[in-house]
Each structure stands twice: as C-alpha cells, then as structure tokens.
Design an enzyme around this catalytic site. Structure first.
Site, short mmCIF file in Angstrom:
data_model
loop_
_atom_site.label_atom_id
_atom_site.label_comp_id
_atom_site.label_asym_id
_atom_site.label_seq_id
_atom_site.Cartn_x
_atom_site.Cartn_y
_atom_site.Cartn_z
N TYR A 1 -11.49 13.66 -4.48
CA TYR A 1 -10.58 13.32 -5.58
C TYR A 1 -9.91 14.57 -6.13
O TYR A 1 -8.69 14.59 -6.35
CB TYR A 1 -11.38 12.60 -6.68
CG TYR A 1 -10.54 12.15 -7.85
CD1 TYR A 1 -9.72 11.04 -7.75
CD2 TYR A 1 -10.58 12.83 -9.06
CE1 TYR A 1 -8.95 10.62 -8.83
CE2 TYR A 1 -9.82 12.43 -10.15
CZ TYR A 1 -9.00 11.31 -10.03
OH TYR A 1 -8.24 10.92 -11.10
N ASP B 1 0.85 -1.19 0.00
CA ASP B 1 0.00 0.00 0.00
C ASP B 1 0.89 1.24 0.00
O ASP B 1 1.64 1.47 0.94
CB ASP B 1 -0.90 -0.03 1.25
CG ASP B 1 -1.89 1.11 1.29
OD1 ASP B 1 -1.82 2.01 0.43
OD2 ASP B 1 -2.75 1.09 2.20
N VAL B 2 0.79 2.08 -1.03
CA VAL B 2 1.64 3.26 -1.12
C VAL B 2 1.31 4.30 -0.06
O VAL B 2 2.10 5.22 0.18
CB VAL B 2 1.56 3.92 -2.51
CG1 VAL B 2 2.11 2.99 -3.58
CG2 VAL B 2 0.14 4.37 -2.83
N ASN C 1 1.84 6.38 -10.06
CA ASN C 1 0.61 6.19 -10.82
C ASN C 1 -0.55 5.69 -9.98
O ASN C 1 -1.71 5.86 -10.35
CB ASN C 1 0.87 5.21 -11.97
CG ASN C 1 -0.39 4.82 -12.70
OD1 ASN C 1 -1.01 5.64 -13.39
ND2 ASN C 1 -0.82 3.58 -12.53
#
Length: 254
Positions: free
Chosen positions: A151, A59-60, A86
């Site tokens: 977002y 998990d980034v 990305n």
C-alpha cells in the site's frame, strides 16, 4: 461549477461519494465509477435522480475498461473537465507473508488506475482548454507504515505520478495535484479496524485508538474535509496550484 463534468473513480462510497455529492450541489455534472454494481446503484439513489449524474461499472486497473468508461461518460455528459482519481484498495501483511499477488494488486488499483485514467483524460482536456486532475493519495505516500509495504509503495507512486504529470501537462492548462489524508472515517478504515481486531485480539475500541493516535489532533479525518479540498482544487481560485501534495492529517506528516 455548472460547466464542469467531474469523473470520480471509487465514487460509490466514502470519500468518492461525498465528493460527488458536493460537486453536484455546486451544479457540476458528475460521473461515478466503481467495480461493485450494487453499491453504485445505492450511491445513485443517494445522489438522487438527475440527468447531471451517472454511473459506470468498471475496473480502473483495466485499460479497456478505462477507455470504455471515458467514452460512455463523455457521450452522456460531455468531455471530462475534472478527474478525481479516488479508487483505491488497502491490505496488510508482514513482509515475509506478503505475496506478489497482494503487492501487484496494490500497485494495479492504486497506481496504474490513476495513470490510466489520467492518460485518458489529459488528451481531451488539452484540446478543450484545460482541466484538473486530483489524485486522492494518502499519508502513506509521504511516509512509511509497518505491515503495509504494498500500500505504501503504491501511494508513493501516486505522489510521484502527480509531480511528473503536473510538469508535463502544465503547458496545456491542466493542473495535477494530490490530497494525502490520514486515517479517514470511511468503510476502508472500518475494514482496517476489523483486520486489527482479527489479527491482534484487541477490541474494536482499542484498534480504533491505534489509528487515532497517528493524528496529533487525536481524531479521524472526516470525508467532508477531503471533499472541501477537492472542490477548491477544481475551482478558479486554485488555477495556479499545480504539482502540490496536500496533507490533511491533523499534523501527522509535519
């Protein structure tokens, strides 16, 4: 490209997988990462058996997972010279029904992820003569869209991070740039279309048309267009391109 080690987050599908495929074809070593182990395995099968390609599940948004990712990638294929941030998630809700969990998750994956990965990559890049950081943002980092406040906020954060790091790291021969696509023909867009269908009762064709209309060229962006730009930003031809936010959107943000 045969001296490059490219680490691509969110590399198991869509834009990330196409970028991995294109860098491999140019002779680079590639590490892809993502949270879904099964999808990563499928991606590796598509990329083919090669010592030049590898994968790591993590998990980034998790600091320890990011450190483990870079340690494993470096041990397997050498120092990371090109980082492609990305990995990302999307989701929609009217402001009155948008939860703090939803908002925080957008920021964690879409903004904290690139921050953590860039921080981990920049130290070794600076010691090894430089490198490239390429952030895959969105036109949502350049303008607003209704019902996706979380977002949009997260992608604006990526654009700001790009510009700040470009100035900070320029003296270490590290360039930092962002690509801001419009709606792309990817699984994420398929999910967006599904959500529109569920929430509005429109047909899939009508929902797709809602997204297409944002692009003056009246089409969705293709993944190869994003991959071409990433390849160029990693090339010697783009060595002086730094702190730039490149829109690939058919003119939507003009």
């Amino acid at each position: 490209m045969d001296t490059q080690h490219v680490l691509i987050t969110g590399g198991a599908q869509g834009v990330g997988l196409e970028i991995a495929r294109r860098f491999l074809a140019q002779g680079a070593r590639v590490t892809i990462t993502g949270r879904n182990k099964a999808r990563l395995a499928e991606a590796m099968a598509e990329l083919g058996e090669s010592d030049d390609a590898g994968q790591f599940a993590g998990d980034v948004a998790d600091e320890d997972a990011v450190k483990a990712l870079f340690d494993a990638a470096t041990a397997a294929r050498g120092p990371v010279t090109v980082l492609v941030n990305n990995a990302g998630i999307s989701g929609s809700a009217p402001l009155g029904r948008m939860t703090t969990d939803h908002f925080d998750q957008m920021l964690a994956v879409n903004a904290r992820g690139p921050f953590l990965c860039s921080r981990e990559a920049a130290g070794p890049m600076g010691k090894n003569g430089g490198g490239r950081i390429i952030n895959i943002a969105s036109t949502a980092g350049l303008k607003g869209y209704a019902y996706v406040a979380g977002y949009v906020a997260s992608k604006h954060a990526v654009v700001g991070l790009t510009r700040a790091l470009a100035l900070e790291l320029a003296g270490k021969a590290i360039t930092v740039n962002a690509i801001c696509p419009g709606f792309i023909e990817t699984p994420m867009t398929v999910e967006t279309i599904r959500n529109i269908v569920e929430k509005t009762g429109r047909s899939e064709e009508e929902a797709r048309a809602e997204l297409v209309k944002f692009n003056p060229q009246k089409r969705l962006i293709e993944v190869d267009e994003i991959a071409d730009c990433a390849l160029w930003l990693a090339s010697d031809a783009a060595r002086s391109v730094n702190g730039q936010v490149i829109a690939i959107d058919g003119g939507e943000s003009a």
